[in-house]
Design a protein around this motif. Structure first.
Motif: not given
Length: 282
Positions: A125-137
């Motif tokens: 979850g922490l890794m995905l928050a950095t990758r997909i979170g940044a991309g979606i935003a």
């Protein structure tokens, strides 16, 4: 300090109180708006299930495309990251045990239990928050500052249904799958490290006797919670982008911070609830 005008003290105190109050009100407003986006996202999922999404102009196959972008393109990132973390954990655990007792019989079983019940889902979850979170935003923020979202509203399309719901569903599915994959890689890497660094017998290390159904249930619950939180927080930050490229940068940074923080808070809340319910059996 003796020469300070005492008449100015109440003014400074009032300004400080006003600043604190303003921050609390702003935080409350952000929380309310985030909750509204979360509820609207679940409403969009309900419309998706009832097939009413066909009237929202969403391209067919969008969820599958998002699953590929969020999941398939994150496989190497998750596997490499969790693999190295598993190696470090096994090395440190065996190193400390070698200094105390030298008994490595429980290292693998204990690491597997922690891996399944916490580390696999939380680190993923922490890794995905950095990758997909940044991309979606970044994607939604760019659409917001270029007024594409306003164009969607004028066309009768709900922006949350069109932009967030497909990513939400894809994130729910792929976070669970990536957590399972990351957990396997993490445990395998830790076993290899224990064998080649300290000579631990793989038959002793790869021991699943301590894993119970409740640990697997925690993995599923945490992965689902993280998979739901990350796209909602990232979409919320993207929708709040203002100005031009500077606003998109703010949204991206806020999404990474907010997504990571939500994973940590959810991990604590779910783990504490499980501890209260299960007690020493956890």
């Amino acid at each position: 300090m003796m020469d300070a005008d005492p008449r100015s003290m109440p003014g400074r105190v009032r300004r400080q109180i006003a600043a604190v109050g303003g921050a609390l009100l702003a935080g409350g407003a952000y929380t309310r708006e985030l909750w509204e986006v979360y509820v609207a996202t679940w409403a969009g999922v309900a419309r998706l299930v009832s097939r009413r999404h066909l009237q929202q102009g969403r391209p067919r196959g969008e969820i599958v495309r998002q699953m590929y972008w969020l999941g398939n393109r994150s496989v190497v990132f998750i596997a490499v990251t969790l693999g190295f973390i598993g190696m470090v954990m096994a090395y440190e655990a065996c190193l400390q045990l070698s200094r105390v007792t030298g008994d490595f019989s429980q290292v693998g079983a204990q690491l597997l239990k922690l891996d399944v019940s916490d580390f696999a889902a939380t680190l993923t979850g922490l890794m995905l928050a950095t990758r997909i979170g940044a991309g979606i935003a970044a994607e939604i923020g760019s659409m917001k500052v270029t007024e594409q979202i306003d164009a969607l509203r004028m066309s009768g399309v709900l922006p949350i249904d069109y932009l967030i719901v497909p990513r939400f569903v894809a994130s729910l599915v792929m976070t669970l799958m990536l957590s399972a994959l990351g957990g396997v890689v993490m445990y395998a890497a830790s076993g290899l490290t224990a064998k080649y660094s300290f000579g631990v017998n793989p038959g002793t290390f790869f021991d699943a006797s301590m894993v119970r159904g409740r640990h697997v249930a925690l993995l599923v619950i945490k992965a689902a919670a993280y998979g739901a939180a990350i796209p909602v927080v990232a979409g919320f930050c993207g929708l709040r982008a203002r100005g031009s490229s500077e606003g998109v940068g703010w949204a991206t940074t806020a999404a990474v911070i907010g997504g990571s923080f939500s994973v940590i808070v959810l991990d604590f809340a779910i783990s504490a609830a499980a501890l209260l319910v299960l007690g020493g059996d956890l």
